[in-house]
Write a protein that holds these residues in place. Structure first.
Motif, short mmCIF file in Angstrom:
data_model
loop_
_atom_site.label_atom_id
_atom_site.label_comp_id
_atom_site.label_asym_id
_atom_site.label_seq_id
_atom_site.Cartn_x
_atom_site.Cartn_y
_atom_site.Cartn_z
N TYR A 1 11.26 -2.69 -0.83
CA TYR A 1 11.03 -2.77 -2.31
C TYR A 1 12.36 -3.66 -3.25
CZ TYR A 1 6.06 -0.86 -1.49
OH TYR A 1 5.20 -0.71 -0.73
N ASP A 2 13.22 -3.30 -2.65
CA ASP A 2 14.28 -3.93 -2.94
C ASP A 2 14.96 -3.61 -4.87
OD1 ASP A 2 16.65 -5.44 -3.44
OD2 ASP A 2 16.16 -7.39 -3.94
N LEU A 3 14.50 -2.51 -4.66
CA LEU A 3 14.46 -1.93 -6.06
C LEU A 3 15.98 -1.28 -6.71
CD1 LEU A 3 11.67 0.59 -5.12
CD2 LEU A 3 11.70 -1.56 -6.54
N GLN A 4 16.07 -1.81 -7.44
CA GLN A 4 16.93 -0.97 -8.50
C GLN A 4 16.80 -0.29 -9.81
OE1 GLN A 4 18.86 -3.75 -11.30
NE2 GLN A 4 20.37 -2.83 -11.95
N VAL A 5 16.72 1.35 -9.49
CA VAL A 5 16.47 2.32 -10.18
C VAL A 5 16.98 2.60 -11.00
CG1 VAL A 5 15.69 4.20 -9.57
CG2 VAL A 5 15.14 3.23 -8.10
N GLU A 6 16.95 3.05 -11.79
CA GLU A 6 17.76 3.37 -13.62
C GLU A 6 16.67 4.88 -13.80
OE1 GLU A 6 19.10 2.12 -18.12
OE2 GLU A 6 17.73 1.17 -16.49
N LEU B 1 4.66 -5.50 -15.85
CA LEU B 1 3.02 -5.50 -16.31
C LEU B 1 2.59 -4.70 -17.34
CD1 LEU B 1 3.51 -2.95 -13.15
CD2 LEU B 1 2.59 -5.19 -13.64
N GLY B 2 4.23 -4.93 -18.88
CA GLY B 2 4.08 -5.02 -19.54
C GLY B 2 3.63 -3.60 -20.44
N SER B 3 3.79 -3.33 -21.75
CA SER B 3 2.85 -1.70 -21.73
C SER B 3 2.02 -0.99 -20.95
CB SER B 3 3.08 -1.67 -23.35
OG SER B 3 1.92 -2.14 -23.87
N LEU B 4 1.33 -1.94 -19.95
CA LEU B 4 0.08 -1.00 -19.52
C LEU B 4 0.57 -0.20 -18.14
CD1 LEU B 4 -2.52 -3.18 -19.60
CD2 LEU B 4 -2.21 -1.51 -21.54
N GLY B 5 1.92 -1.27 -18.05
CA GLY B 5 2.75 -0.64 -16.16
C GLY B 5 3.03 0.21 -16.12
N ARG B 6 2.72 1.82 -16.94
CA ARG B 6 2.88 3.13 -16.62
C ARG B 6 2.63 3.74 -15.54
NH1 ARG B 6 4.45 2.95 -22.92
NH2 ARG B 6 6.27 1.61 -22.29
N LEU B 7 3.78 4.81 -14.76
CA LEU B 7 2.66 6.04 -13.45
C LEU B 7 3.55 7.11 -14.76
CD1 LEU B 7 3.03 4.64 -10.44
CD2 LEU B 7 1.35 4.59 -11.30
N VAL B 8 3.06 7.75 -14.44
CA VAL B 8 3.13 9.17 -15.02
C VAL B 8 2.48 10.38 -14.08
CG1 VAL B 8 2.51 8.24 -17.72
CG2 VAL B 8 0.82 9.79 -16.81
N LEU C 1 2.57 5.22 -6.09
CA LEU C 1 3.93 5.34 -6.10
C LEU C 1 3.86 3.36 -5.34
CD1 LEU C 1 6.42 4.37 -7.87
CD2 LEU C 1 7.74 5.96 -6.25
N ARG C 2 3.98 3.52 -3.72
CA ARG C 2 4.03 2.00 -3.29
C ARG C 2 2.69 1.18 -4.15
NH1 ARG C 2 6.62 1.86 1.32
NH2 ARG C 2 7.13 3.99 2.48
N VAL C 3 1.11 1.48 -4.30
CA VAL C 3 0.44 0.59 -5.22
C VAL C 3 1.35 -0.32 -6.39
CG1 VAL C 3 -1.53 0.68 -6.27
CG2 VAL C 3 -1.88 1.71 -3.75
N TYR C 4 1.94 0.68 -6.74
CA TYR C 4 2.29 0.36 -8.34
C TYR C 4 3.05 -0.88 -8.05
CZ TYR C 4 4.91 0.33 -12.40
OH TYR C 4 5.72 0.42 -13.87
N LEU C 5 4.13 -0.59 -6.87
CA LEU C 5 5.43 -1.42 -6.59
C LEU C 5 5.14 -2.74 -6.45
CD1 LEU C 5 7.99 1.21 -5.21
CD2 LEU C 5 7.64 0.07 -7.18
N GLU C 6 3.53 -2.69 -5.17
CA GLU C 6 2.56 -4.08 -4.74
C GLU C 6 2.41 -4.89 -6.14
OE1 GLU C 6 2.85 -5.65 -1.95
OE2 GLU C 6 4.20 -3.83 -1.44
N ILE C 7 1.61 -4.16 -6.86
CA ILE C 7 1.01 -4.48 -8.06
C ILE C 7 2.19 -5.63 -9.03
CG2 ILE C 7 0.84 -4.20 -10.23
CD1 ILE C 7 -1.52 -2.27 -8.54
N ALA C 8 3.71 -4.40 -9.05
CA ALA C 8 4.54 -5.30 -9.84
C ALA C 8 5.41 -6.15 -9.18
CB ALA C 8 5.43 -3.85 -10.02
N ARG C 9 5.16 -6.22 -7.42
CA ARG C 9 5.63 -7.52 -6.89
C ARG C 9 5.62 -8.81 -6.62
NH1 ARG C 9 6.89 -6.39 -1.00
NH2 ARG C 9 8.34 -5.28 -1.15
N ARG C 10 3.46 -8.54 -7.01
CA ARG C 10 3.20 -9.26 -6.67
C ARG C 10 3.00 -10.18 -7.96
NH1 ARG C 10 -0.17 -6.64 -2.41
NH2 ARG C 10 0.87 -7.68 -0.67
N THR C 11 3.04 -9.29 -9.41
CA THR C 11 3.00 -9.60 -10.80
C THR C 11 3.80 -10.56 -11.10
OG1 THR C 11 1.84 -7.81 -11.52
CG2 THR C 11 2.83 -9.30 -12.99
#
Length: 171
Positions: free
Chosen positions: A46-51, A79-86, A94-104
């Motif tokens: 996913y070419d991520l930069q994890v902090e 994904l704005g303020s709605l885009g958090r996984l807890v 996590l993969r679904v979240y990253l795909e959504i974030a990638r396409r947004t």
């Protein structure tokens, strides 16, 4: 002939934009360690930069996330303020979240830092946390003003007493 076809074939470039991911965690959290292991494993895909952000270093973060960690957030505002996984977070989620974030698409024309919440969200949060204080202050003003009107009148401050008498004549 195959060389000619290769030369004429369109070059498809997959320019992946590096995606910033924030992981709010604390030391000794086994769920946080598991999410970080998953992110390490899928970072190249996913070419991520994890902090990783330690919530123990910031009181506000601790109060916000102490019972939710690990919290994973696309840190570039996709994904704005709605885009958090807890927690709990599994690899599929996590993969679904990253795909959504990638396409947004990335937000355009934002001048404020992306970490700030919109004003209405901040106001709603403030009201939800301090509603009793706001109700108490409103009630104190409603009950206290009729007591002040005769005092203002006795002091000769009719410009303050008259509006109070007028407002409470209706009630």
């Amino acid at each position: 002939m195959s060389e000619l076809r290769q030369a004429q074939a369109p070059i498809i470039s997959h320019n992946k934009v590096e995606m910033r991911i924030k992981v709010y965690s604390k030391p000794g959290c086994h769920l946080c360690e598991e999410v970080l292991r998953i992110l390490d494993r899928i970072t190249p895909q996913y070419d991520l930069q994890v902090e990783e952000i330690n919530i123990l270093e910031d009181v506000e973060l601790y109060n916000a996330y102490k019972e939710l960690i690990p919290v994973v957030e696309a840190g570039d505002g996709r994904l704005g303020s709605l885009g958090r996984l807890v927690a709990p977070i599994d690899e599929a989620e996590l993969r679904v979240y990253l795909e959504i974030a990638r396409r947004t698409p990335l937000p355009q024309g934002i001048t404020l830092p992306l970490e700030h919440e919109p004003r209405m969200d901040r106001m709603a949060t403030y009201i939800s946390r301090h509603w009793l204080r706001l109700v108490s202050i409103s009630l104190a003003i409603f009950v206290g003003l009729p007591w002040l009107a005769p005092i203002f009148a006795a002091l000769g401050w009719w410009n303050l007493a008259d509006p109070i008498y007028t407002a409470y004549a209706v009630t």
